[in-house]
Design a protein around this motif. Structure first.
Motif, PDB file in Angstrom:
ATOM      1  N   GLY A   2       0.818  -1.214   0.000  1.00  0.00           N
ATOM      2  CA  GLY A   2       0.000   0.000   0.000  1.00  0.00           C
ATOM      3  C   GLY A   2       0.851   1.264   0.000  1.00  0.00           C
ATOM      4  O   GLY A   2       1.995   1.271   0.479  1.00  0.00           O
ATOM      5  N   ARG A   3       0.292   2.329  -0.546  1.00  0.00           N
ATOM      6  CA  ARG A   3       1.027   3.591  -0.667  1.00  0.00           C
ATOM      7  C   ARG A   3       0.019   4.719  -0.845  1.00  0.00           C
ATOM      8  O   ARG A   3      -1.116   4.496  -1.262  1.00  0.00           O
ATOM      9  N   ARG A   4       0.453   5.926  -0.524  1.00  0.00           N
ATOM     10  CA  ARG A   4      -0.334   7.095  -0.900  1.00  0.00           C
ATOM     11  C   ARG A   4       0.622   8.186  -1.364  1.00  0.00           C
ATOM     12  O   ARG A   4       1.786   8.242  -0.939  1.00  0.00           O
ATOM     13  N   HIS A   5       0.138   9.033  -2.260  1.00  0.00           N
ATOM     14  CA  HIS A   5       0.928  10.173  -2.725  1.00  0.00           C
ATOM     15  C   HIS A   5      -0.012  11.316  -3.051  1.00  0.00           C
ATOM     16  O   HIS A   5      -1.220  11.115  -3.238  1.00  0.00           O
ATOM     17  N   ALA A  26      -4.827   6.177   0.258  1.00  0.00           N
ATOM     18  CA  ALA A  26      -3.967   4.991   0.317  1.00  0.00           C
ATOM     19  C   ALA A  26      -4.557   3.926  -0.606  1.00  0.00           C
ATOM     20  O   ALA A  26      -5.768   3.741  -0.654  1.00  0.00           O
ATOM     21  N   TYR A  27      -3.694   3.262  -1.371  1.00  0.00           N
ATOM     22  CA  TYR A  27      -4.222   2.245  -2.291  1.00  0.00           C
ATOM     23  C   TYR A  27      -3.212   1.124  -2.497  1.00  0.00           C
ATOM     24  O   TYR A  27      -2.012   1.298  -2.296  1.00  0.00           O
ATOM     25  N   ARG A  28      -3.757  -0.034  -2.891  1.00  0.00           N
ATOM     26  CA  ARG A  28      -2.890  -1.134  -3.312  1.00  0.00           C
ATOM     27  C   ARG A  28      -3.603  -1.977  -4.354  1.00  0.00           C
ATOM     28  O   ARG A  28      -4.828  -2.088  -4.353  1.00  0.00           O
ATOM     29  N   HIS A  29      -2.799  -2.526  -5.270  1.00  0.00           N
ATOM     30  CA  HIS A  29      -3.343  -3.275  -6.400  1.00  0.00           C
ATOM     31  C   HIS A  29      -3.271  -4.776  -6.149  1.00  0.00           C
ATOM     32  O   HIS A  29      -2.284  -5.274  -5.591  1.00  0.00           O
ATOM     33  N   ALA A  47       1.452   3.302   2.914  1.00  0.00           N
ATOM     34  CA  ALA A  47       0.189   3.500   3.642  1.00  0.00           C
ATOM     35  C   ALA A  47      -0.710   2.308   3.387  1.00  0.00           C
ATOM     36  O   ALA A  47      -0.770   1.797   2.268  1.00  0.00           O
ATOM     37  N   ASP A  48      -1.416   1.883   4.420  1.00  0.00           N
ATOM     38  CA  ASP A  48      -2.293   0.707   4.309  1.00  0.00           C
ATOM     39  C   ASP A  48      -3.725   1.158   4.052  1.00  0.00           C
ATOM     40  O   ASP A  48      -4.308   1.857   4.879  1.00  0.00           O
ATOM     41  N   PRO A  49      -4.308   0.777   2.900  1.00  0.00           N
ATOM     42  CA  PRO A  49      -5.686   1.209   2.620  1.00  0.00           C
ATOM     43  C   PRO A  49      -6.729   0.416   3.390  1.00  0.00           C
ATOM     44  O   PRO A  49      -7.925   0.688   3.255  1.00  0.00           O
ATOM     45  N   ALA A  50      -6.332  -0.588   4.190  1.00  0.00           N
ATOM     46  CA  ALA A  50      -7.231  -1.425   4.988  1.00  0.00           C
ATOM     47  C   ALA A  50      -8.252  -2.184   4.123  1.00  0.00           C
ATOM     48  O   ALA A  50      -8.088  -2.262   2.930  1.00  0.00           O
TER      49      ALA A  50
END
Ligand code: GTQ
Length: 345
Positions: free
Chosen positions: A267-270, A307-310, A341-344
């Protein structure tokens, strides 16, 4: 909140008490007004084909369904600074030449036999191609194929209009004259490492008019045996301006990424806002606790600082995502921030 009469007098004088606005004007961190959202291809395509039968290109300068973020309806935008639309053109049709200061590009989804003419150069379209229309370049579209042609349009007009720098002009005729060899921009700069040395950079945009899908595939194939990729993005490639090595447009960065079967990204955010388009495969992107499931030709929005992850939900096939963001703007202004960042959810 107290309502001493003196407060009521302030607006009339064009003043306001900063202490009542402070928290909203200087948030501890950005809170995008945009929401995470998916536009499903299976819902969009029938509507596009419907309007291709009922609306002529004399009635509409462009036959486009705008992908409007449910939280950004007035003025309509897809994410804070960027727009996406789906355009359809039928065999035999032409679309009026015009130009605007907004930068634009097209990412081709379906069909063959169409081209856009950009400042005198015919730029041909095939699925997966990325075609640039830099700000203030004349452009018109022509379709000489035998089936509907559909592509994703991208523009930075939400940003340009926020900056109050939008200009528009219609060309005096329907189509502009062709003055350069077909696909000259992409053929001259195709290799990226062997550039025409008799030319020098003109303006802030990439001189490549068409980044072909064939080249993208070659790039993926060339590194397939050794690429580790990123834990967030998988095998991710940036389309570059051969003059600078930087993004293709001053306001927009374009990328394409391959997520291997079963990929579960970190996860990440920008601060950059991003729009993704699914070239192929199926998966999901978790954005601030919301799960966006996606399949081929869907388009989805990831707001800035979300925050997002694919995830690639297939255990046998790659997923390939094309994406664009306003990261060059953030970088140029010293506003780009990126962190794990963790999008949960
Ligand atoms: O094809 O020139 O989706 O000018 C929006 C504005 C497409 C285009 C859009 C445009 C175009």
């Amino acid at each position: 909140m107290t309502t001493e009469p003196v407060y009521d007098e302030l607006p009339r004088h064009g003043v306001a008490p900063l202490w009542r606005y402070y928290g909203n004007l200087f948030p501890a961190q950005p809170r995008s007004r945009a929401v995470p959202f998916v536009w499903a291809w299976h819902d969009m395509r029938p509507h596009l084909l419907h309007f291709s039968k009922t609306l002529s290109l004399d009635e509409a300068e462009r036959r486009v369904l705008m992908l409007v973020n449910p939280a950004l309806t007035e003025p309509p935008a897809t994410v804070n600074t960027l727009y996406a639309g789906l355009q359809v053109i039928l065999p035999g049709e032409t679309a009026q030449a015009h130009r605007h200061t907004s930068n634009a590009f097209r990412f081709i989804i379906e069909g063959s036999g169409a081209w856009t003419t950009v400042d005198g150069e015919r730029v041909h379209m095939s699925p997966g191609d990325l075609l640039l229309t830099p700000g203030w370049a004349w452009h018109d579209h022509t379709h000489a194929g035998d089936a509907p042609m559909i592509w994703l349009d991208a523009l930075d007009y939400p940003l340009v209009n926020a900056l109050e720098a939008g200009f528009y002009e219609k060309y005096p005729e329907r189509l502009q004259p062709v003055t350069r060899p077909d696909d000259a921009g992409s053929r001259q700069f195709l290799h990226g490492r062997l550039n025409p040395a008799w030319q020098s950079p003109q303006g802030p945009n990439s001189p490549v008019t068409r980044y072909t899908w064939a080249e993208t595939e070659r790039a993926f194939d060339a590194i397939a045996d050794s690429a580790e990729g990123s834990d967030v993005d998988g095998i991710v490639l940036e389309y570059t301006n051969p003059w600078t090595g930087g993004p293709v447009m001053p306001t927009i960065s374009c990328r394409v990424q391959k997520l291997r079967p079963g990929f579960e990204g970190a996860g990440r955010r920008h601060t950059a806002s991003t729009i993704f388009h699914v070239v192929r495969g199926e998966g999901a992107t978790i954005v601030d606790g919301t799960r966006l499931d996606w399949a081929q030709h869907d388009t989805f929005a990831v707001p800035g600082w979300a925050a997002y992850r694919h995830l690639n939900t297939s255990t046998s096939a790659d997923a390939v995502l094309f994406s664009y963001s306003d990261q060059p703007v953030m970088n140029a202004l010293g506003l780009y921030r990126c962190e794990p960042a963790d999008p949960a959810a």
